[in-house]
Scaffold this active site. Structure first.
Site, mmCIF file in Angstrom:
data_model
loop_
_atom_site.group_PDB
_atom_site.id
_atom_site.type_symbol
_atom_site.label_atom_id
_atom_site.label_comp_id
_atom_site.label_asym_id
_atom_site.label_seq_id
_atom_site.Cartn_x
_atom_site.Cartn_y
_atom_site.Cartn_z
ATOM 1 N N GLU A 89 -10.536 -10.080 -5.116
ATOM 2 C CA GLU A 89 -9.554 -9.842 -6.204
ATOM 3 C C GLU A 89 -8.820 -8.289 -5.930
ATOM 4 O OE1 GLU A 89 -9.371 -11.813 -8.866
ATOM 5 O OE2 GLU A 89 -10.892 -13.193 -8.319
ATOM 6 N N CYS A 113 -5.348 -4.108 -13.135
ATOM 7 C CA CYS A 113 -4.685 -5.037 -12.007
ATOM 8 C C CYS A 113 -3.357 -5.971 -12.242
ATOM 9 C CB CYS A 113 -5.664 -5.919 -11.175
ATOM 10 S SG CYS A 113 -6.615 -6.918 -12.237
HETATM 11 P P1 NAD Z 1 -10.995 0.873 -4.383
HETATM 12 O O1 NAD Z 1 -10.660 -0.145 -3.243
HETATM 13 O O2 NAD Z 1 -10.804 2.238 -4.273
HETATM 14 O O3 NAD Z 1 -12.643 0.616 -4.609
HETATM 15 C C1 NAD Z 1 -13.097 -0.455 -5.047
HETATM 16 C C2 NAD Z 1 -14.404 -0.781 -4.675
HETATM 17 O O4 NAD Z 1 -14.674 -0.917 -3.212
HETATM 18 C C3 NAD Z 1 -15.368 0.519 -4.953
HETATM 19 O O5 NAD Z 1 -16.563 0.223 -5.151
HETATM 20 C C4 NAD Z 1 -15.505 1.086 -3.417
HETATM 21 O O6 NAD Z 1 -16.644 1.905 -3.349
HETATM 22 C C5 NAD Z 1 -15.380 -0.025 -2.709
HETATM 23 N N1 NAD Z 1 -15.230 0.034 -1.144
HETATM 24 C C6 NAD Z 1 -14.083 0.871 -0.824
HETATM 25 N N2 NAD Z 1 -13.968 0.786 0.640
HETATM 26 C C7 NAD Z 1 -14.705 -0.162 0.822
HETATM 27 C C8 NAD Z 1 -14.932 -0.866 2.083
HETATM 28 N N3 NAD Z 1 -14.294 -0.396 3.292
HETATM 29 N N4 NAD Z 1 -16.001 -1.587 2.173
HETATM 30 C C9 NAD Z 1 -16.709 -2.110 1.268
HETATM 31 N N5 NAD Z 1 -16.563 -1.447 -0.271
HETATM 32 C C10 NAD Z 1 -15.341 -0.444 -0.131
HETATM 33 O O7 NAD Z 1 -10.263 0.514 -5.666
HETATM 34 P P2 NAD Z 1 -10.290 1.119 -7.281
HETATM 35 O O8 NAD Z 1 -9.473 2.478 -7.082
HETATM 36 O O9 NAD Z 1 -11.751 1.482 -7.515
HETATM 37 O O10 NAD Z 1 -9.686 0.103 -8.028
HETATM 38 C C11 NAD Z 1 -8.299 -0.138 -8.317
HETATM 39 C C12 NAD Z 1 -7.839 -1.133 -7.385
HETATM 40 O O11 NAD Z 1 -8.557 -2.343 -7.898
HETATM 41 C C13 NAD Z 1 -6.614 -1.502 -7.776
HETATM 42 O O12 NAD Z 1 -5.697 -1.840 -6.690
HETATM 43 C C14 NAD Z 1 -6.412 -2.574 -8.742
HETATM 44 O O13 NAD Z 1 -5.370 -3.656 -8.711
HETATM 45 C C15 NAD Z 1 -7.585 -3.485 -8.108
HETATM 46 N N6 NAD Z 1 -8.373 -4.264 -9.316
HETATM 47 C C16 NAD Z 1 -8.119 -5.493 -8.941
HETATM 48 C C17 NAD Z 1 -8.488 -6.467 -9.866
HETATM 49 C C18 NAD Z 1 -8.411 -8.131 -9.711
HETATM 50 O O14 NAD Z 1 -8.764 -8.696 -10.292
HETATM 51 N N7 NAD Z 1 -7.309 -8.454 -9.017
HETATM 52 C C19 NAD Z 1 -9.386 -6.160 -11.077
HETATM 53 C C20 NAD Z 1 -9.568 -4.759 -10.940
HETATM 54 C C21 NAD Z 1 -8.851 -3.801 -10.125
#
Ligand code: NAD
Length: 509
Positions: A261, A295
């Site tokens: 997602e 998102c």
């Molecule tokens: P992010 O990608 O920085 O982090 C998200 C999560 O992933 C965190 O828990 C982080 O610790 C973990 N993470 C980061 N790199 C990783 C890796 N290599 N392996 C495993 N885990 C890892 O995102 P963010 O800044 O917290 O959130 C914003 C983003 O999330 C935006 O792009 C938004 O659109 C997206 N988002 C999407 C949805 C959806 O349902 N499509 C919902 C909410 C947020």
């Protein structure tokens, strides 16, 4: 801060947990959670060590042996009780979401309501894990399919929905018979602790073992332990496209399952046949709500040339009336961005629009409110741009709305679909041909497509997710439960013969 205490956020070892117990050691590495409201510190959580992580996985494996044999409607009963517990804590948990993440209190409450709604949905679903029956081609044979739990569901979530996204996954996965290991965002660790305390109460009351709902805390490294771990057959990951690509690669390399997602770049098409006032209101909620950090936030507005100026002026008028400030205040509609990096990204994006030949026609500036001096407050921005600007092609996680002009619907749809992401989309029109075209196979290419409803604020009853670089995952309602289970086809021979399929003769004496 009474609400923190009521949510069990006190003590020094908050962090890794297999249920009621927190495993964090004194002297462990910690993450300090700060509120984006004014930058002040709230509390510390310990970071999960590798040793603790392995303990959690072992405990989850043990719990799975028991939980998978609990009848699904009984698992539903546990989720029903979690829903009741969430109702009791709705105000406190909503306040914590606001305090730790920065969205306004109404949205904090809405997020907890989403958790309650998905619990209710999951309770019903627990009696409806239906499989099909098929007609066998062999005499006196019965064929059917059934659904079995997968095992440990790994859930990695983002900061912007620090509690709801977890429950979309966890409550559905739980009624399916899975156990959960959750790593929330390192930017919102206390929300995880609070939810963990709520589920733990219910498990204790029902004499269920540790290890059904588990929490690990930390950043990317802990996330990578999960994605690399063959003991976790399914990883549901919510976050940026960058993160999703890494997760897909790692989990794919071990042929595990994923639900991804990821980021969106959502647009609304406003036709010359739209109710402009409705379009304007939906656009403002979509673009400035949660300070542009959903998102599903509306990032692009594709407007017919005949109504472009009128809508632009109306938007500026509404933006002027939007109160920006402390998200706990009742009359605030826009709270802070999550951190300094987010403000920098927004400023950088606005410069890039201008460099590419666009024009920032409203807002964008940082707001220096002395009372909230370490909060990241910005005025939402509106910019006139072109769809093919590099910066318009990207998701900047901040309140920037790009205005794009079109003259015929095919052009609008082509612009609409002309980005790499494919999450949420919408058209505002009172013309049925335009609406149906947008919803047809030559219309929107997104996972969510609405008519006269904005891009953000989905209900839990539908399957939620998007196409292309948004990752293709679906969770929450409809039949999204199937992603948390393995399908098994069963054939039973109740005859006294051994016929083979396709009429193959294979006689052995
Ligand atoms: P992010 O990608 O920085 O982090 C998200 C999560 O992933 C965190 O828990 C982080 O610790 C973990 N993470 C980061 N790199 C990783 C890796 N290599 N392996 C495993 N885990 C890892 O995102 P963010 O800044 O917290 O959130 C914003 C983003 O999330 C935006 O792009 C938004 O659109 C997206 N988002 C999407 C949805 C959806 O349902 N499509 C919902 C909410 C947020």
């Amino acid at each position: 801060m009474d609400f923190l205490k009521k949510l069990g956020i006190e003590g020094t070892n908050l962090g890794t947990s297999t249920g009621q117990q927190f495993l964090g050691d004194e002297g462990a590495e910690t993450i300090s959670s700060h509120t984006p409201i004014d930058g002040s510190q709230i509390a510390d959580t310990t970071v999960t060590t590798r040793e603790e992580y392995d303990k959690v996985v072992a405990q989850a494996q043990e719990a799975f042996k028991e939980w998978r044999m609990v009848p699904a409607p009984k698992r539903g009963e546990i989720v029903r009780q979690i829903g009741l517990e969430l109702r009791k804590h709705k105000e406190d948990l909503g306040r914590l979401v606001t305090y730790e993440m920065g969205k306004i209190y109404q949205e904090g409450l809405g997020e907890v309501q989403e958790m309650i709604d998905i619990c209710d949905f999951a309770v019903g679903q627990s009696r409806m894990l239906y499989g099909k029956t098929m007609q066998s081609e062999r005499p006196e044979h019965r064929m059917y399919e059934q659904w079995q739990p997968l095992g440990i569901t790994g859930i990695i979530s983002a900061f912007n929905f620090p509690v709801a996204v977890y429950s979309w996954n966890a409550m559905i996965a739980a009624i399916c018979g899975n156990v959960m290991i959750w790593k929330g965002s390192e930017k919102t660790p206390l929300c995880g602790i609070a939810v963990q305390n709520i589920t733990a109460k219910v498990l204790k009351r029902n004499d269920l073992p540790e290890g059904i709902f588990n929490l690990v805390t930390g950043g990317r490294e802990v996330g990578e332990w999960m994605t690399e771990d063959e003991r976790l057959p399914l990883i549901s990951a919510t976050g940026s496209i960058r993160m999703g690509k890494e997760v897909a690669k790692t989990v794919g390399a071990r042929l595990g399952k994923t639900i991804l997602e990821l980021g969106g770049n959502n647009a609304i098409i406003v036709s010359e046949n739209a109710d402009l006032e409705m379009a304007a209101r939906a656009t403002v909620f979509g673009s400035v709500g949660t300070c542009g950090q959903r998102c599903t936030s509306t990032r692009r507005l594709i407007v017919h040339e005949d109504v472009f100026d009128e809508l632009k002026d109306r938007l500026i008028e509404i933006y002027d009336d939007v109160n920006i400030g402390n998200p706990l205040d009742e009359d605030t509609l826009v709270g802070p961005l999550i951190d300094e990096q987010a403000t920098e990204n927004m400023q950088k994006a606005l410069k890039e629009v201008e460099k590419a030949g666009g024009e920032v026609i409203y807002g964008g500036e940082e707001l220096d409110d002395t009372k909230l001096k370490d909060g990241q407050y910005v005025r939402p921005a509106i910019a006139v741009a072109e769809n093919d600007f590099d910066i318009v092609q990207e998701e900047t996680f901040a309140p920037i709305l790009y205005l794009l002009k079109y003259s015929d619907l095919d052009e609008a749809i082509s612009k609409h679909n002309g980005v790499k992401q494919g999450l949420s989309s919408s058209i505002f029109t009172l013309n049925i041909r335009e609406a149906e075209t947008f919803l047809s196979a030559r219309g929107s290419d997104c996972g969510i497509a609405n008519v006269n409803v904005g891009t953000s604020g989905a209900e839990i009853g539908g399957a939620f997710g998007g196409e292309k670089e948004t990752g293709g995952g679906r969770e929450s309602g409809s039949d999204a439960w199937k992603a948390y289970m393995r399908r098994q086809t069963n054939t039973i021979n109740w005859s006294d013969e051994m016929p083979l399929a396709q009429g193959i003769e294979f006689d052995v004496d």
